[in-house]
Structure formats: C-alpha cells, structure tokens
Design an enzyme around this catalytic site. Structure first.
Site, PDB file in Angstrom:
ATOM      1  CG  HIS A   1     -19.518  49.754 -26.770  1.00 37.42           C
ATOM      2  ND1 HIS A   1     -18.444  50.578 -26.499  1.00 37.42           N
ATOM      3  CD2 HIS A   1     -20.551  50.267 -26.081  1.00 37.42           C
ATOM      4  CE1 HIS A   1     -18.816  51.533 -25.667  1.00 37.42           C
ATOM      5  NE2 HIS A   1     -20.103  51.370 -25.402  1.00 37.42           N
ATOM      6  CG  ASP A   2     -21.452  53.299 -28.060  1.00 42.22           C
ATOM      7  OD1 ASP A   2     -22.229  52.399 -27.693  1.00 42.22           O
ATOM      8  OD2 ASP A   2     -20.933  54.103 -27.270  1.00 42.22           O
TER       9      ASP A   2
ATOM     10  CG  ASP B   1     -17.679  51.789 -19.402  1.00 44.75           C
ATOM     11  OD1 ASP B   1     -17.978  52.979 -19.222  1.00 44.75           O
ATOM     12  OD2 ASP B   1     -17.725  51.228 -20.512  1.00 44.75           O
TER      13      ASP B   1
ATOM     14  CD  GLU C   1     -19.367  57.839 -24.575  1.00 47.95           C
ATOM     15  OE1 GLU C   1     -19.785  57.253 -25.565  1.00 47.95           O
ATOM     16  OE2 GLU C   1     -20.076  58.058 -23.571  1.00 47.95           O
TER      17      GLU C   1
ATOM     18  CG  ASP D   1     -21.407  55.903 -20.384  1.00 46.20           C
ATOM     19  OD1 ASP D   1     -21.066  55.415 -21.467  1.00 46.20           O
ATOM     20  OD2 ASP D   1     -22.589  56.218 -20.121  1.00 46.20           O
TER      21      ASP D   1
HETATM   22  C1  NOJ Z   1     -22.204  55.688 -24.133  1.00 43.80           C
HETATM   23  C2  NOJ Z   1     -21.966  54.214 -24.186  1.00 43.80           C
HETATM   24  O1  NOJ Z   1     -20.777  53.960 -24.863  1.00 43.80           O
HETATM   25  C3  NOJ Z   1     -23.182  53.613 -24.830  1.00 43.80           C
HETATM   26  O2  NOJ Z   1     -22.987  52.270 -25.157  1.00 43.80           O
HETATM   27  C4  NOJ Z   1     -24.347  53.820 -23.921  1.00 43.80           C
HETATM   28  O3  NOJ Z   1     -25.523  53.332 -24.541  1.00 43.80           O
HETATM   29  C5  NOJ Z   1     -24.528  55.290 -23.576  1.00 43.80           C
HETATM   30  N1  NOJ Z   1     -23.299  55.948 -23.267  1.00 43.80           N
HETATM   31  C6  NOJ Z   1     -25.408  55.433 -22.376  1.00 43.80           C
HETATM   32  O4  NOJ Z   1     -24.727  55.010 -21.225  1.00 43.80           O
END
Ligand code: NOJ
Ligand code: CA
Length: 577
Positions: free
Chosen positions: A349-350, A127, A282, A228
C-alpha cells in the site's frame, strides 16, 4: 546453422499456466514453520469490498469474499489498520487500539471475519502501529495538558526553555518532525505527520501498554503482528544536532538504536512466546547485520522483517536495471541462507503498482509481465507477500493534478517540492507514477459499475481499466493472471524446494533474463524469467538436464540444446536432473 528444436513442450497442454505437482519434499531444516511456508495476501480494507454502500470496504466485504481468498491458496492475510482513528493517514494514526473504526464494522464482524479465515486454514496478521499514535488518542490529549500529566512521558518532548529543538526530518511533514504545544510549552516529536506523535518506547509503562494491546488481540485469535515503522521505535532522547544532510540517510541516523533490541526481547517474552504468535518488522535497518539482529532465531526478538532495498529502486519512471535487482535479491538471499528469515515483496500500500514498477503496464504486456513477476515472487526463498489486486495485474491510475490527491504523503511531498522551487511539472509526473494512491484503488471484482466494489460512491476512484481487468472475467479464463497466480501459489505450497531450497543465481550479468536454481536434496528446479518486452536468449548447461516443464506462462518453450529463447516476459520453471 543451428537446428532449432522447437520443443513444443505440450506437457503444458491447453492451459498455459498449468502447474504440475511434484512429490512434496520435506524440508531439511528443523525449524520449519507456517510463517515461512505460507504465502501472505495483504488486504487494504477500505479498498477491498464494500457491503453497505458507504463507499468504503468493510469486514463484511472480506467475509463475503472468503471463498475467493481461499481460492488463491494463500495461507495468511495481513490487513492494514482498521482501528478507531481520525484517518489522517488512512488508519496509521490510531486513537483507540482496542476499538474498531465503525466504517469497517463491529468487533463481532471482526470475529466473524477472523473465524472465517481460520476455518479455511488462513492465519491473520494484525497491523500494529506503535511507533506513534494519533494526536486524538486519549494518551496524547492528556499528555498535551500538562508536563505533570502521567501520560506526558508516553511521548517525546523538547522543553521550549531549551530553545528550538535540533532539526529532525519528518517523512510526511516538510517542516520537520517537531511541533509546538502551548499548554506544556514544549515541542513534541512526530516522525510522520503532525497528527502522528511518536510514542516514547524508552518509558517502560508505555511498553507495557503496547504489550497489553497485543495480548488483547492475541486473545481474540490473531496469529501474527506486523510492526509498523518499527525500526524507529527507540530514540536517542538527547536529540542531538545531526550532521547537515543526514536526512538523506535518516534510517541510519534514527533507526535501529541498540535499545530497540532490549525492547524486542522484552516483547518476545511478554507476547510472542507465550501466545505463540509471530511478528514481522516493517523495515530492517540499513545493513544486513541490522536485519539479522532483528530476526535471527537465537536472538528471540522477531521472526522476520522486510527491507526496502529493491522497492526503493524503482520510485521514478526512469525504472531500474535488472542486474541491480538481481544483485540485491541475491545478496539478501545469501545472507539469510543459513540463519534468519525475510519476507519477499514487490509491492504494498506504500508503493505504486507492481506491474508499473517492475513489469510493463501496457495493454499488450501487462498480463504476461504480471505473471512473470508473480512467478518470481513465488519462487524465491523467504515468505512471499502479495498485495491485493496484484493477483489480477491491477495497474496504476492516472492522477495528473494535485487536487485529486488525498494521501498525506503525496501532499507532503508536493509542499516540499513547491518550497524547494522544484520543476512542478516534472514533480507531478513522478508523483503520478510513484504515489501510494496508485495502489489504493478499489478492488476490481467485475465489469459492473464501480467494478462491483460498491453500490455507492467509492472513496477513491476506480481504475478505468476495470472492464478489462477484473476477477469475474479472469476467473473464467484459464490463462488469466489470476489463474496463473493460483497455480503458482499451489505449486509453491506443494513444493518445499521453493520455500527452503538453496538459491543459486545463474549468469548474473545477463541484462534481460533472470535465471536461478532452487535445490533441496534431490529436487532441483530452474527458474527462467524474461524481464523484457522482446524475445531474449540465454545459454545454460542446465538446459541439457530438463526433466519436465512445471510452470510456463506461454504455450511453448523454445529450446535448442543448451540455449533457450524466452518470449516477452516469459516465465518458466522446469525440473532438472
Ligand atoms: C508505514 C505504513 O506502511 C504507511 O502506510 C504509514 O503511512 C507509515 N508507516 C506511518 O504509520
Ligand atoms: Ca462499507
């Protein structure tokens, strides 16, 4: 009266999810590659397995479970950040990109984990969090000391003599994306939390620093990078006044600036090509064209990206309509049929857990509905991304009061709702359902205390259903969600038609069943998925041409000529002539 031919297709024998391997068909495409053909497993390291009793998962835990990971059949692991960090956003706030946070272990442990994965043929995806750093990063500390400091231009600033900066939305901070720094008499930009200042990608020196960091990890042997929040990396540094309400569509306003593509091309030349690694973004902008501009082969920028259009569909307990879900997947598939490549995911995870959002988390249906969703994920074109625990059907947890929350995003949302005088009971109901904390609970290994995750106090409470949902118990049960997942991964790995084959949606308007074909040369498969908790039927001419049943999460198939009746959440793949 219809004559029901209950085709007890006991081709399936005793194992409800047994798969049959058809002869492997070579892809017709000449740009086949491992990151298209594999299945990716995402590990949230602090929640996977703790080996020293401090309550946080660690590299030792992954090393201990290498055989388990291999047993899934996955060919890539993406691990969320484990770098040195004050952990304001669980590691998405990096204070040293070349150092490992001690709670995960040492660099030697990392290397052992990496070697362990690679010796099992599993690639590793790192990541890379470089839209922003931590405010505790040395660059930012120095930048905050003076406008003359050489790191000042590593970040974005608005000099206070120009007055207050125009409003800019922050994803985590209800007060907006600018914060004042006294020593430099300027405001710094943070798209996420106050502790996550945005890096200035317009500065070539910063970009070189990032490439050096990527090279450092590529030299250690990582195979790929997950970038990210990358669609936001380039900014319009005049920071204009945006139209009122623009934040509702902030990706359109803040993301995908033309310069981003110059930087990605530069990154490709500097890192991706020479080190023969791959990169996934992402986010992919707000249109299909944006996504193509990131990933089409001839652009030489990134290899793949994932978009949020369907995960955004199910953020509230109201749920989603199957017709919309099909429409989104079909549109994206069509757009990428000839060129470019995307990732397929339903959870990470989000987001809250897969089964709560797209399936049915009740004890009666959670297993079958997870099997159905995993069948879907693993039979679409694109690289499937599975989030740890979804191979078991792990579910959301119940967290009805804000005091239990530690996630910065959840707390930010709460403050914003409070400031807006929202109905807080209603708000908590939505938060409980949709918060990211749902997906971050410890992995459920067995039915011993703390689900076998730790002998200490887990950093986050274990889901109380761990006695019913855990690896040890599912391992023994041939019909479990876990063994269905393994069968499906193996099936995909052995059948390139599921990777490269043409996708054709059948009966788009059917409100309950998702039916589609995948075809590659003479290999033809029909996928049938019942998205409801009751029997549902569909009539399809293809049902007259079945060769054999390859995947089924029930013992039986109920077919009457060209009509099939699927049981609740039944998921079936058959080969057809
Ligand atoms: C996306 C990530 O997947 C998330 O978990 C994070 O809080 C934000 N970007 C900020 O880095
Ligand atoms: Ca630990």
């Amino acid at each position: 009266m219809k004559k029901i031919i209950l085709l007890l297709l006991i081709l399936l024998s005793m194992n409800s999810c047994k798969e049959k391997t058809t002869t492997q068909t070579e892809p017709t495409t000449d740009n086949s590659t491992w990151w298209k053909e594999g299945v990716l497993y995402q590990i949230y390291p602090q929640s996977f397995k703790d080996t020293n009793g401090d309550g946080f998962g660690d590299f030792g835990g992954v090393i201990e479970q290498l055989d388990y990971i291999e047993s899934l059949g996955v060919t890539m692991v993406w691990m969320n950040p484990f770098f040195e960090s004050p952990l304001v956003d669980n590691g998405y706030d990096v204070s040293d990109y070349r150092a490992i946070h001690p709670r995960y272990g040492t660099m030697e442990d990392f290397q052992e984990m990496l070697d362990g994965l690679k010796s099992r043929g599993i690639k590793f995806v790192l990541d890379v969090v470089v839209n922003h750093s931590s405010n505790q990063h040395e660059w930012f500390k120095q930048a905050c000391s003076s406008r003359d400091n050489k790191y000042y231009n590593y970040y974005h600033w608005w000099p206070a003599e120009k007055g207050k900066p125009p409003y800019r939305h922050s994803l985590f901070d209800p007060e907006g994306a600018w914060d004042y720094n006294q020593a430099t008499n300027s405001y710094y930009l943070h798209t996420f939390a106050e502790a996550q200042p945005d890096l200035n990608w317009e500065n070539p020196k910063l970009r070189q620093e990032v490439y050096d960091i990527m090279k450092f990890w590529a030299e250690k042997g990582v195979d790929g990078f997950r970038m990210d929040a990358f669609q936001f990396a380039s900014k319009d540094i005049t920071f204009p006044e945006w139209p009122e309400g623009h934040e509702k569509d902030f990706i359109k306003w803040y993301g995908m600036r033309p310069q981003l593509h110059d930087y990605l091309k530069e990154m490709y030349k500097e890192v991706i090509e020479p080190y023969n690694v791959f990169a996934v973004a992402e986010g992919s902008g707000s249109t299909l064209k944006d996504a193509h501009d990131l990933v089409d082969e001839d652009r030489k920028e990134l290899q793949t990206a994932y978009h949020f259009e369907y995960v955004d569909m199910s953020r509230t307990p109201v749920g989603y309509k199957l017709a919309d879900f099909k429409e989104v997947f079909t549109r994206w598939d069509k757009s990428f049929a000839e060129k470019g490549w995307i990732a397929i995911f339903l959870s990470n995870h989000d987001n809250a857990r897969l089964v709560n959002r797209f399936g049915n988390a009740s004890p009666e249906f959670r297993a079958v509905s997870t099997q159905m969703l995993n069948t879907f994920l693993l039979s679409m074109r694109g690289t499937p991304y599975t989030y740890y625990g979804d191979e078991l059907g792990m579910t959301n947890i119940d967290m009805p009061t804000i005091e239990e929350y530690v996630d910065i995003e959840a707390i930010g949302r709460f403050k914003k709702a409070q400031a807006a005088n929202a109905d807080m009971d209603e708000f908590m109901e939505v938060l409980n359902y949709s918060s990211r904390e749902n997906a971050r609970t410890p992995m459920q290994w067995n039915d011993s205390v703390n689900s076998g995750f730790t002998i200490g106090k887990p950093w986050k409470k274990v889901n109380e259903n761990y006695k019913e949902i855990n690896v040890e118990q599912q391992d023994k049960d041939p019909k479990s969600v876990l063994n269905h997942f393994r069968s499906m991964v193996k099936f995909r790995n052995n059948n390139k038609v599921l990777v490269y084959g043409d996708y054709q949606l059948l009966q788009a308007e059917h409100p309950e069943i998702y039916a589609f074909t995948r075809i590659l040369d003479d290999k033809k498969m029909l996928v049938l998925l019942n998205f409801t908790n009751h029997n549902s039927s569909i009539t399809l001419s293809q049902l007259n041409n079945i060769n054999e049943t390859l995947i089924n999460n029930y013992e039986t198939l109920n077919i009457d000529n060209d009509e099939i009746t699927l049981k609740p959440y039944q998921a079936v793949i058959v080969s057809i002539k």
